[in-house]
Design an enzyme around this catalytic site. Structure first.
Site, PDB file in Angstrom:
ATOM      1  N   LEU A  47      10.534  13.786   2.575  1.00  0.00           N
ATOM      2  CA  LEU A  47      11.347  14.460   1.267  1.00  0.00           C
ATOM      3  C   LEU A  47      11.318  15.977   1.485  1.00  0.00           C
ATOM      4  CD1 LEU A  47      12.559  14.087  -1.366  1.00  0.00           C
ATOM      5  CD2 LEU A  47      10.242  14.069  -2.299  1.00  0.00           C
ATOM      6  N   ALA A  49       1.230  13.184  -0.041  1.00  0.00           N
ATOM      7  CA  ALA A  49       0.601  11.735  -0.299  1.00  0.00           C
ATOM      8  C   ALA A  49       0.214  11.255   1.043  1.00  0.00           C
ATOM      9  CB  ALA A  49       1.550  10.803  -1.257  1.00  0.00           C
ATOM     10  N   GLY A  82       6.828  16.572   4.788  1.00  0.00           N
ATOM     11  CA  GLY A  82       7.230  15.263   4.995  1.00  0.00           C
ATOM     12  C   GLY A  82       8.748  14.812   5.047  1.00  0.00           C
ATOM     13  N   TYR A 132      -1.934   1.404  -2.262  1.00  0.00           N
ATOM     14  CA  TYR A 132      -1.050   2.539  -2.382  1.00  0.00           C
ATOM     15  C   TYR A 132      -0.662   2.661  -4.055  1.00  0.00           C
ATOM     16  CZ  TYR A 132       3.253   5.304  -2.015  1.00  0.00           C
ATOM     17  OH  TYR A 132       4.254   6.152  -2.243  1.00  0.00           O
TER      18      TYR A 132
HETATM   19  N1  LIG Z   1       8.961   7.141   1.298  1.00  0.00           N
HETATM   20  C1  LIG Z   1       8.999   6.549   0.301  1.00  0.00           C
HETATM   21  O1  LIG Z   1       9.927   5.286   0.424  1.00  0.00           O
HETATM   22  C2  LIG Z   1       8.430   6.620  -1.052  1.00  0.00           C
HETATM   23  C3  LIG Z   1       8.969   5.995  -2.000  1.00  0.00           C
HETATM   24  C4  LIG Z   1       8.420   6.191  -3.436  1.00  0.00           C
HETATM   25  C5  LIG Z   1       7.615   7.216  -3.690  1.00  0.00           C
HETATM   26  N2  LIG Z   1       7.442   8.254  -2.533  1.00  0.00           N
HETATM   27  C6  LIG Z   1       6.694   9.221  -2.843  1.00  0.00           C
HETATM   28  O2  LIG Z   1       7.238  10.624  -2.521  1.00  0.00           O
HETATM   29  C7  LIG Z   1       6.600  11.583  -2.017  1.00  0.00           C
HETATM   30  C8  LIG Z   1       7.230  11.843  -0.675  1.00  0.00           C
HETATM   31  O3  LIG Z   1       7.161  11.031   0.372  1.00  0.00           O
HETATM   32  P1  LIG Z   1       7.643  10.989   1.717  1.00  0.00           P
HETATM   33  O4  LIG Z   1       8.213   9.876   2.216  1.00  0.00           O
HETATM   34  O5  LIG Z   1       8.189  12.248   2.119  1.00  0.00           O
HETATM   35  O6  LIG Z   1       6.189  11.028   2.192  1.00  0.00           O
HETATM   36  P2  LIG Z   1       5.598  11.664   3.811  1.00  0.00           P
HETATM   37  O7  LIG Z   1       6.821  11.763   4.847  1.00  0.00           O
HETATM   38  O8  LIG Z   1       4.598  10.834   4.267  1.00  0.00           O
HETATM   39  O9  LIG Z   1       5.064  12.986   3.540  1.00  0.00           O
HETATM   40  C9  LIG Z   1       3.822  13.249   2.863  1.00  0.00           C
HETATM   41  C10 LIG Z   1       3.400  14.571   3.323  1.00  0.00           C
HETATM   42  O10 LIG Z   1       2.056  14.791   2.761  1.00  0.00           O
HETATM   43  C11 LIG Z   1       1.268  15.327   3.679  1.00  0.00           C
HETATM   44  N3  LIG Z   1      -0.028  15.093   3.553  1.00  0.00           N
HETATM   45  C12 LIG Z   1      -0.993  13.893   3.761  1.00  0.00           C
HETATM   46  N4  LIG Z   1      -2.232  14.252   3.168  1.00  0.00           N
HETATM   47  C13 LIG Z   1      -2.137  15.441   2.778  1.00  0.00           C
HETATM   48  C14 LIG Z   1      -2.920  16.251   2.038  1.00  0.00           C
HETATM   49  N5  LIG Z   1      -4.422  15.865   2.053  1.00  0.00           N
HETATM   50  N6  LIG Z   1      -2.637  17.602   1.608  1.00  0.00           N
HETATM   51  C15 LIG Z   1      -1.525  18.086   1.940  1.00  0.00           C
HETATM   52  N7  LIG Z   1      -0.549  17.202   2.457  1.00  0.00           N
HETATM   53  C16 LIG Z   1      -0.810  15.825   2.947  1.00  0.00           C
HETATM   54  C17 LIG Z   1       1.570  14.633   5.298  1.00  0.00           C
HETATM   55  O11 LIG Z   1       1.189  15.010   6.092  1.00  0.00           O
HETATM   56  P3  LIG Z   1       0.600  14.088   7.501  1.00  0.00           P
HETATM   57  O12 LIG Z   1       2.022  13.385   7.808  1.00  0.00           O
HETATM   58  O13 LIG Z   1       0.477  15.032   8.520  1.00  0.00           O
HETATM   59  O14 LIG Z   1      -0.298  13.144   6.876  1.00  0.00           O
HETATM   60  C18 LIG Z   1       3.177  14.597   4.896  1.00  0.00           C
HETATM   61  O15 LIG Z   1       3.703  15.608   5.557  1.00  0.00           O
HETATM   62  C19 LIG Z   1       5.195  11.060  -1.715  1.00  0.00           C
HETATM   63  O16 LIG Z   1       4.331  11.527  -2.924  1.00  0.00           O
HETATM   64  C20 LIG Z   1       5.149   9.385  -2.000  1.00  0.00           C
HETATM   65  O17 LIG Z   1       4.244   8.878  -2.573  1.00  0.00           O
HETATM   66  C21 LIG Z   1       7.825   7.609  -1.209  1.00  0.00           C
END
Ligand SMILES: NC(=O)c1ccc[n+]([C@@H]2O[C@H](COP(=O)([O-])OP(=O)(O)OC[C@H]3O[C@@H](n4cnc5c(N)ncnc54)[C@H](OP(=O)(O)O)[C@@H]3O)[C@@H](O)[C@H]2O)c1
Length: 311
Positions: free
Chosen positions: A14, A73, A12, A138
């Site tokens: 992060l 996530a 992802g 969410y």
């Molecule tokens: N982005 C934001 O603004 C934000 C803000 C606050 C908190 N967060 C939290 O920070 C964390 C990282 O966010 P991010 O932006 O890096 O998210 P992201 O880019 O959507 O990365 C999440 C990763 O988790 C993978 N994933 C989805 N379903 C899964 C499963 N069942 N088992 C294992 N992996 C799975 C996704 O794969 P696919 O893409 O192939 O589904 C993706 O590679 C998350 O927990 C998020 O809730 C994010």
């Protein structure tokens, strides 16, 4: 101390910044995700679907990590609203699986959570001591994950972050603004929702620091300062030197979409402040580095560590 750290969601936005930063800090990193790894990095890579408890058990027992950083996530906020079962399967059940196994095998768990656990009814920043009250699915599914972590794994960090931007994936809000600027002359952007923009590299460095702490618990980790989506869009274009697209403010009530979002979800890093460890820089400085890193990649540079140093 060198730790063996397993990262979920390593593919992802992060995860792709976090894993090399953990390695630079001297840790051994096992990257896991549901998708194939990027072509340039196949070392220590495992397929792991966190919704499959046997998959989680086998992976954790085989690698015996000291720490699991659970970044996987379902992060599509509108998607969560349309498909709440999938949101709860990944964000609640998936975290339940990870937390139960970490707790049973005395592994430290660091769970990434979100400002969207708050309802946004306030006008002053939320601390770790304020009660969550999510207003969308969410946020509700991520809060359910927080509760499993707190109940099932004694050695845990719950890290709430917000409005992430990073160079990997091209899905972040500043990225979208820069992409739109290639084809649009103007864009209407919500000006009455406020949050804490945060650079994935700054968050990653803060996580490296946090893992050395014996003070388990809930932390808010975001860049300093606050702004609206409109202000973030305008600053992004200004820092990137884009003059071809104008952003115009609109109220959230005029923005189409299925999801209620908190009007004010600014996070205060109160736990770090109390501990005298709050060193995160203002979001504008972090955004400037993000723009430089992005431009360096576009001109053929490296995605890792470009520039001066980082929801
Ligand atoms: N982005 C934001 O603004 C934000 C803000 C606050 C908190 N967060 C939290 O920070 C964390 C990282 O966010 P991010 O932006 O890096 O998210 P992201 O880019 O959507 O990365 C999440 C990763 O988790 C993978 N994933 C989805 N379903 C899964 C499963 N069942 N088992 C294992 N992996 C799975 C996704 O794969 P696919 O893409 O192939 O589904 C993706 O590679 C998350 O927990 C998020 O809730 C994010």
């Amino acid at each position: 101390m060198k730790l063996r750290i397993l990262v979920t969601g390593a593919n992802g936005m992060l995860g792709q910044d976090l894993c090399p930063i953990l390695e630079e800090a001297g840790h051994e990193v096992i990257r896991t995700d549901t998708g194939a790894p990027p072509a340039h990095n196949r070392a220590l890579w495992e397929l792991l679907d966190v919704t499959d408890v046997q998959n989680v058990r086998h992976t954790l027992l085989r690698h015996q990590p000291d720490v699991v950083i659970h970044a996987a996530a379902y992060t599509d906020v509108d998607g969560c609203e349309r498909n709440p079962d999938h949101a709860f399967r990944v964000n609640a059940l998936g975290t339940w699986n990870v937390a139960a196994l970490c707790g049973a095998h005395h592994m430290t768990l660091c769970y990434l959570s979100t400002d969207f656990v708050f309802d946004g009814a306030r006008s002053t920043p939320y601390t770790e001591f304020d009660p969550p009250n999510p207003i969308n699915r969410y946020g509700a599914s991520k809060l359910a994950g927080e509760r499993f972590v707190a109940q099932l794994c004694r050695q845990h960090f719950i890290v709430r972050t917000a409005w992430l931007f990073g160079v990997h994936g091209g899905k972040s809000f500043p990225d979208r603004m820069l992409q739109l600027a290639r084809t649009h002359r103007e864009r209407f952007v919500v000006a009455d929702q406020f949050g804490s923009p945060t650079y994935t590299r700054d968050l990653s460095h803060a996580l490296v620091e946090l893992l050395t702490s014996p003070l388990y618990g809930t932390y808010h980790i975001v860049n300093a300062g606050q702004c609206s989506w409109f202000e973030l869009a305008r600053k992004t274009l200004e820092l990137a030197g884009v003059t071809t697209m104008e952003v115009k403010p609109i109220p959230a009530s005029e923005y189409p979409g299925p999801t209620r979002r908190p009007a004010y979800s600014v996070l205060r890093r109160y736990a770090l402040e109390l501990q005298g460890r709050d060193f995160l820089r203002p979001w504008q400085q972090a955004l400037a580095e993000f723009i430089r890193q992005r431009q360096s990649i576009e001109t053929g540079g490296s995605a890792s560590g470009a520039g001066s140093e980082n929801a």
